[in-house]
Structures are given as structure tokens and as C-alpha cells.
Design a protein around this motif. Structure first.
Motif, PDB file in Angstrom:
ATOM      1  N   ILE A  48      -6.203  -7.068   0.113  1.00  0.00           N
ATOM      2  CA  ILE A  48      -5.281  -8.178  -0.189  1.00  0.00           C
ATOM      3  C   ILE A  48      -5.731  -9.443   0.530  1.00  0.00           C
ATOM      4  O   ILE A  48      -5.832 -10.524  -0.051  1.00  0.00           O
ATOM      5  CB  ILE A  48      -3.843  -7.807   0.225  1.00  0.00           C
ATOM      6  N   ALA A  95      -6.218  -1.129   1.897  1.00  0.00           N
ATOM      7  CA  ALA A  95      -5.422  -1.926   0.955  1.00  0.00           C
ATOM      8  C   ALA A  95      -5.067  -3.273   1.578  1.00  0.00           C
ATOM      9  O   ALA A  95      -5.110  -4.315   0.907  1.00  0.00           O
ATOM     10  CB  ALA A  95      -4.158  -1.169   0.558  1.00  0.00           C
ATOM     11  N   GLN A 131       5.368  -6.326  -2.601  1.00  0.00           N
ATOM     12  CA  GLN A 131       5.286  -5.611  -3.882  1.00  0.00           C
ATOM     13  C   GLN A 131       4.636  -4.249  -3.708  1.00  0.00           C
ATOM     14  O   GLN A 131       5.097  -3.249  -4.266  1.00  0.00           O
ATOM     15  CB  GLN A 131       4.496  -6.445  -4.886  1.00  0.00           C
ATOM     16  N   LYS A 132       3.565  -4.193  -2.926  1.00  0.00           N
ATOM     17  CA  LYS A 132       2.867  -2.925  -2.698  1.00  0.00           C
ATOM     18  C   LYS A 132       3.781  -1.900  -2.031  1.00  0.00           C
ATOM     19  O   LYS A 132       3.662  -0.690  -2.266  1.00  0.00           O
ATOM     20  CB  LYS A 132       1.650  -3.154  -1.799  1.00  0.00           C
ATOM     21  N   LEU A 133       4.686  -2.395  -1.179  1.00  0.00           N
ATOM     22  CA  LEU A 133       5.595  -1.497  -0.454  1.00  0.00           C
ATOM     23  C   LEU A 133       6.877  -1.220  -1.228  1.00  0.00           C
ATOM     24  O   LEU A 133       7.767  -0.534  -0.726  1.00  0.00           O
ATOM     25  CB  LEU A 133       5.935  -2.106   0.914  1.00  0.00           C
ATOM     26  N   SER A 134       6.962  -1.771  -2.455  1.00  0.00           N
ATOM     27  CA  SER A 134       8.158  -1.588  -3.298  1.00  0.00           C
ATOM     28  C   SER A 134       9.427  -1.965  -2.544  1.00  0.00           C
ATOM     29  O   SER A 134      10.435  -1.235  -2.568  1.00  0.00           O
ATOM     30  CB  SER A 134       8.248  -0.127  -3.790  1.00  0.00           C
ATOM     31  N   ILE A 177       1.147   2.213   3.345  1.00  0.00           N
ATOM     32  CA  ILE A 177       0.029   1.402   2.876  1.00  0.00           C
ATOM     33  C   ILE A 177      -1.140   1.627   3.811  1.00  0.00           C
ATOM     34  O   ILE A 177      -0.984   1.718   5.031  1.00  0.00           O
ATOM     35  CB  ILE A 177       0.400  -0.092   2.812  1.00  0.00           C
ATOM     36  N   THR A 190       2.450 -10.201  -1.821  1.00  0.00           N
ATOM     37  CA  THR A 190       1.697  -9.068  -2.370  1.00  0.00           C
ATOM     38  C   THR A 190       2.021  -7.789  -1.611  1.00  0.00           C
ATOM     39  O   THR A 190       2.194  -6.721  -2.203  1.00  0.00           O
ATOM     40  CB  THR A 190       0.184  -9.348  -2.296  1.00  0.00           C
ATOM     41  N   LEU A 191       2.119  -7.901  -0.303  1.00  0.00           N
ATOM     42  CA  LEU A 191       2.421  -6.731   0.521  1.00  0.00           C
ATOM     43  C   LEU A 191       3.820  -6.192   0.221  1.00  0.00           C
ATOM     44  O   LEU A 191       4.019  -4.969   0.144  1.00  0.00           O
ATOM     45  CB  LEU A 191       2.309  -7.117   2.000  1.00  0.00           C
TER      46      LEU A 191
END
Length: 691
Positions: A506, A502, A374-377, A498, A371-372
Motif C-alpha cells: 500500500i 500488504a 478498507q483492507k481491515l473491513s 493484515i 486503503t488500510l
């Protein structure tokens, strides 16, 4: 007149790790007792070897100081009746102070008369109290572990074999466990013999004659000088680690440095394994070349002289060969274990009874890391590496090498993963997910390592908080503070986009799905926010003034990098002095009235004065650029833009009556101040700055 005082406790060999704290404690207790006994003295010097703890006190007065003390009692109104007779309160006070009521005096304090008792205490000769005092000091000593011996109830770190207690040239008569104090000390166990100390000042020299270097600093100097000389002679780099040096320092009484060698074939094992084996098992210093590569040599310190060093070296080589053979065996056997099989064994290791096995933890870390990422692209190949590294990050916990040397966890995982054909980024992340291991340690060099490291640490912290394990005071058995500080350091150093909230979200979602939470998510979220806030505050406090830290944190620290940037910019601005002080005063004038606003909607058509139009125009010019600069963490730029409002704010307050009688005009002016203050407080609470 004064004399020197010597107190030596002779012991069977004390564990090296106990000695530094023990000698510091002995010095402190001696100082406290002398001061508390009103005995003037000079320097208190501490000496320690594996077989002795000693203090030498210079210029100890021959007599306690006389003291005259005035003690306040009850008021005269309570102490005497109308006829002047002493009350029970007065008589009780007299008994407690050991004086006759007729000795009372009266003094006025704050308009009230009180009785006072004057106590005189005549000092006794120091020699009369030393035996009791030294015995009390010895009984009061504390250690991590104690021993009892023979049939004695007395306990100490190791059995006491001799005592030296001297005041000047006189022996202090005292006895512990049938050991009577005297003036005879003992030299090196093999090279020396018993020796008489003629006076305390001769203590160090007397022991030196019996092959004992009692001075701790002198012994360390001798070790380092010999190591440096050997390194220069052989053109080696000898890796001297401070904690190992301290341990060796308290293993010897007469230090002699020597070196040995081992079979170069062992160098096929990762050098960290060899170094750890040498340091942890044998207390050897590893030898490196100029490039930092391990050489097939080791350096050790002998407790003795230079005789037969070749024989001593061969004995050490034989022992080391056995140790390295074990390490080689473990290393080769571990490589026969497939990673998949090792991961499956994690299901049998309990992480925490309420948080499941290490296998459960790994699955949570995998979900959190995915998940992290993805959040950080993160790039696609990094996302793939993150997933694989998270899956196998703990597999080396079941290897024989890590079982033998727990400090090699991660390092062995990287090596084994690389040899098993894993991608370089994955192998590196297996090691890096433990970083930073301590304050000042490096952060992960790869994005995959950084993501898995945050996931692992955050899972532990959130899991512990969710079941009520929260550090209090000095208690932090799961090192949650260190792990939180590690997350903050990684986010800051790698400039990850991030926020902390956030991250909390998660982790809490994953733990709620896992079903182990004993507290509500909101409770845990609140505690996490405060807990990480303290870590950010500690980070900022290392370089910034306390008021600057408070001002910046009041504006939020969810974006750690932004908080640090704002703190640095504000500290620099504060140090410019008077010019910025005027700016802050204008900001605070805005803030003082902004709280009275009933709405934050500004209508330019209601403006009735040029001053408010000028301020509104100035705010419009800087508003969006200021917010953009904050969003880009360009704190200096943002503060400069905010400072451009100073002149307009000053003119506004000089020319405009904010609290106008017309309600519409008044509320519009307050709304203008509120929107400006809304921008400023995103940078800091400037009212917290102290001038």
C-alpha cells in the motif's frame, strides 16, 4: 602500605544534564589510569554537585607493582646466521624492547625455536606519577559542549576555579590554567566558605559542614524523604518524574523542599499543559489529588536551608504565574484558529526536502489510512473517522501551544478538535496517531487511532527508505526503528488481520504515485522486509530463546501475531524436554530427505509398504486441521496436531527404505516426505533448535 587519594575539580555551575555522564567518566578514567599504571587500589567513589566533580579512591598503593615480562621475538633461524651472529631482525627486536641481545633466551614453540626478551620494570613511588596522571585525566575529559576562558587554550565544560589533589595528607603539586591544586575546598556558594581537608577520608564530612551534600545518593534520599513527608502532611500525590528528579538533584548542593500555590482559575487549561509548563520551564513537581487531578500547588527544591521559605515560595509563585499566564494566552489564542485554516498552513512547513511539505505527508497518510481501513473491513463510521482524523492529524503543529511545547503535539490536537466539534473518535485519533511514542507506551485504544498511527509511521519509514535514508549502526535521526517497532506493537496488540507485505505494498504504491522515489520498489520492499524482521526478532527475543526465535522467523513473520504465537508455543514445548526432542528429531529426519524430492505429488497407488501407507494416512488426518489452526493463529493446537505424526514418522523410517531402487517408488516416498515437510516448515524450521 596504602593511602587514600582525593581529586576534586571545582567549577562554575555545570549544566545539570552534563553531570551524570561527567562523574561516571571521571570515575572510569581514574580507574583505567590506576590499573594501567600498575597501582593497586580499592573502591573508586564519585561525588558531584553543580560546582564540583570529585573522586575518592580508597587504599591506593604507595608504589607501582614491579613487573617482569617475557616478549617473543623472531625465530632462531631468522635471528642468527650460521655462525651464531645476531641478524638485523634480532638487533632491531633488542632495541625495541630495550634489552641487550646477550639477554635473549630460546624457547621452542610448535616445533620452532624463538628468541625471547625478558623485560623488568621496577615500580616507582605512586606520589611521583600522580601529578602527571591526574593532569592527563583532566585533559582527556570530554563533554557535549566545552568552554574556553581568559587567554587559556585549555577547554573544559566550565571554568575551573579550584583543585583539590591529595594523596594521604600530602598535596599533589599540579596546576591547570594557573589554578594550583591544594587541600582547600569551597562550601555552598552562599551558606558555606572555604574549608581545609585534612585527609581524603574527611572529604564528605568537611563539605557537609559547609552545607554541601556531596554524596549523590544521600542528596537524592534527602529530596525524596522531604517530598514524601510533605505529601503525607498535606495528603497530596506529588508526581516525581525520574528525569526531572535527576535534573533537580544536580541543581542543588543543600536540598530543601518547599511548596507554593497558583491561581485555581488556571485549572481551566488542560492539566497536561500546566504540568508541562511547570516541569519544563520551572523544574517544579506537580501536585495531584487521589484521583490524579491537578491541584493548584507545586513543589520545588531550594538550593539552601530552611530560612525564609515563605519568601522563596512567593518568588517562585510570581515566576510561575507569568509562565501560566503565557500558557493561558496561547491556549485561548489557539482556539480562535479554525482547523481548516491550520491545515492549510501545513503547506508551508517542510517535512523533508525530498518528500515535500507536511501537507503532502498528510495527503499520503490519508490515502494510506483509507486503503488500510478498507483492507481491515472497518465499520462505515470508523472509515469516516479515519478519513477525517488523517486529514487533520497534524493541524496542531501550527498552534502556539505546540510551538512552545513540542511534546504536547497530538494532545493539544485532541483538545482543540474536541472543542471545535469534531467527533470523539476523530479527536481521540488525532492524539493516538502518535502512539506508541516510546518502548512500553500504550497503543491506540481506538481502531481509527490505530489505523492513522500505522499510516503515519509507515509513510515516514517508506518515504525515507525510498530516498535512501536507512538506519545504520546507531544512526537513526528520524527514529525509524522506533516507528517500525510501534507498527509491530499496534498490529500485534490490536490483532489486526493484515500482513506486513500488504502494508508495504500500500505504502509503495502511494509513494510511486507521489513520484519522489529514488530507488526501485522491489529494492525498497526488500529493505523494509528485513528492517521489520529485525523489529519482530527483537520483540520475540525479549521472552524467547535465540534458537526458538531463529526457528520461528525462518517460517516467516509477515503475520506478526502468528509469529509471536508460534514462538510462544514452541518455547513452551521445548521446555518439556525429552519428549518434544524426539518429536523434533522425527521432524528433522523428514526435512533432511524432503529436499531430494523431484516432485510433490503423492500417489497412494504406488505405496509398497504398510509404513508409508500409515504415514500418509496420519498426514491426511492432520493436514487440513493443522493448516486451519495455523490460519487462526492457534499455534499450540497446530503444534499438537503436528506432533501426532511422530509415531508414524518413526515407524516409516524403521520399516521403509526411502531410497528404493525403483525410481517411481523412491520419488513417491520422497514426495510424501516433501508434503509433510511443507506443512511443518510453515510453523518453524525445527532444525535450528539447539538441545
Amino acid at each position: 602500605m596504602s593511602k587514600d587519594l582525593l581529586f576534586e575539580i571545582g567549577l562554575e555551575e555545570v549544566p545539570a544534564r552534563f553531570i551524570p555522564a561527567a562523574i561516571a567518566q571521571l570515575k572510569e578514567r581514574m580507574t583505567q589510569w590506576l590499573d594501567g599504571s600498575r597501582i593497586a587500589h580499592g573502591a573508586v567513589e564519585g561525588y558531584a554537585t553543580p560546582r564540583r566533580l570529585a573522586v575518592l579512591v580508597r587504599e591506593v598503593a604507595e608504589k607501582q607493582e614491579d613487573v617482569q615480562e617475557e616478549v617473543k621475538g623472531p625465530s632462531r633461524k631468522i635471528a642468527q646466521d650460521e655462525q651464531g651472529n645476531w641478524s638485523k631482525a634480532a638487533l632491531g627486536f633488542a632495541r625495541s624492547q630495550g634489552v641487550n641481545p646477550e639477554q635473549f633466551t630460546f624457547k621452542e614453540l610448535g616445533g620452532v625455536e624463538y628468541i625471547y626478551a625478558t623485560k623488568s620494570s621496577i615500580g616507582v613511588p605512586t606520589s611521583e606519577v600522580l601529578a602527571e596522571g591526574l593532569t592527563g585525566i583532566l585533559h582527556a575529559m570530554t563533554f557535549p559542549k566545552f568552554m574556553r576562558w581568559a587567554a587559556y587554550d585549555f577547554k573544559f565544560v566550565r571554568p575551573i576555579r579550584w583543585l583539590v589533589a591529595m594523596y594521604g595528607t600530602d598535596v599533589i603539586e599540579m596546576e591547570i590554567t594557573d589554578v594550583k591544586a591544594g587541600n582547600m575546598t569551597r562550601g555552598h556558594r552562599f551558606l558555606g566558605q572555604a574549608a581545609e581537608i585534612v585527609e581524603p577520608a574527611a572529604y564528605v564530612e568537611t563539605l557537609c559542614g559547609q552545607h554541601v551534600i556531596a554524596d549523590i545518593e544521600e542528596r537524592q534520599r534527602m529530596i525524596l524523604e522531604q517530598i514524601d513527608a510533605l505529601a503525607a502532611e498535606k495528603q497530596w500525590r506529588i508526581a516525581v518524574k525520574d528525569d526531572l528528579l535527576e535534573e533537580v538533584l544536580f541543581l542543588v548542593e543543600t536540598p530543601t523542599v518547599l511548596f507554593g500555590t497558583f491561581d485555581p482559575s488556571f485549572l481551566n487549561i488542560p492539566q497536561e499543559v500546566l504540568i508541562t509548563s511547570m516541569r519544563e520551564h520551572q523544574r517544579y513537581f506537580p501536585v495531584l489529588d487521589e484521583k490524579g487531578e491537578l491541584l493548584p500547588y507545586f513543589v520545588t527544591v531550594r538550593n539552601g536551608g530552611k530560612d525564609s521559605l515563605d519568601v522563596i515560595a512567593k518568588g517562585n509563585e510570581k515566576v510561575l504565574r507569568a509562565r501560566l499566564s503565557d500558557a493561558k494566552f496561547f491556549y485561548e489564542e489557539d482556539q480562535k484558529l479554525e482547523i481548516k485554516e491550520a491545515v492549510s498552513k501545513l503547506e508551508t512547513i517542510v517535512f523533508h526536502e525530498e518528500l515535500g511539505t507536511v501537507g503532502d505527508k498528510v495527503r499520503r497518510v490519508r490515502r494510506l489510512a483509507d486503503t488500510l481501513a478498507q483492507k481491515l473491513s472497518a465499520p462505515a463510521d470508523t472509515v469516516e473517522s479515519v478519513s477525517r482524523a488523517a486529514d487533520i492529524c497534524k493541524f496542531d503543529l501550527v498552534t502556539q501551544m505546540v510551538y512552545e511545547f513540542p511534546e504536547l503535539q497530538g494532545l493539544m490536537g485532541e483538545d482543540y478538535a474536541r472543542k471545535a466539534g469534531e467527533k470523539e473518535e476523530v479527536a481521540k485519533a488525532v492524539f493516538e496517531h502518535y502512539q506508541p511514542r516510546f518502548s512500553g507506551d500504550e497503543v491506540p485504544s481506538t481502531l481509527a487511532g490505530a489505523i492513522v498511527s500505522i499510516a503515519d509511521k509507515l509513510d515516514t519509514i517508506t518515504g525515507c527508505f525510498s530516498i535512501g535514508i536507512i538506519p545504520t549502526g546507531s544512526q537513526d535521526p528520524y527514529a525509524l526503528r522506533r516507528q517500525a517497532a510501534g507498527i509491530v506493537q499496534i498490529v500485534l496488540d490490536r490483532e489486526l488481520s493484515i500482513g506486513l507485505s500488504a502494508l508495504f505494498g500500500i505504502a509503495l504504491d502511494i509513494h510511486q504515485n507521489y513520484g519522489s522515489m529514488k530507488r526501485s520498489a522491489e529494492e525498497v520492499r526488500k529493505d523494509l522486509h528485513e528492517f521489520f524482521g529485525l523489529r519482530v526478532k527483537k520483540l520475540l527475543s525479549e521472552t524467547l530463546r535465540y534458537d526458538v526465535v531463529d526457528a520461528v522467523l525462518s517460517a516467516g513473520y509477515d503475520d506478526v501475531a502468528s509469529a509471536v504465537a508460534r514462538g510462544t508455543a514452541l518455547m513452551d514445548a521445548v521446555q518439556t524436554g525429552e519428549a518434544f526432542k524426539n518429536t523434533v528429531e522425527s521432524f528433522n529426519r523428514v526435512g533432511n530427505l524432503a529436499g531430494k524430492a523431484v516432485h510433490a505429488s503423492v500417489n497412494p497407488d504406488v505405496f509398497a509398504d504398510a509404513g508409508e501407507r500409515e504415514l500418509y494416512s496420519a498426514w491426511q488426518d492432520v493436514h487440513q486441521p493443522y493448516l486451519d489452526a495455523l490460519g487462526r493463529r492457534k499455534a499450540v493446537e497446530a503444534l499438537t496436531l503436528a506432533g501426532q505424526l511422530t509415531g508414524a514418522v518413526t515407524s516409516f523410517f524403521d520399516s521403509v527404505m526411502v531410497m528404493a531402487e525403483d525410481e517411481g517408488v523412491r520419488n513417491n516416498r520422497l514426495a510424501l516426505l516433501a508434503v509433510i515437510h511443507g506443512d511443518l516448515k510453515q510453523f518453524a524450521d525445527f532444525s535450528k533448535l539447539v538441545w
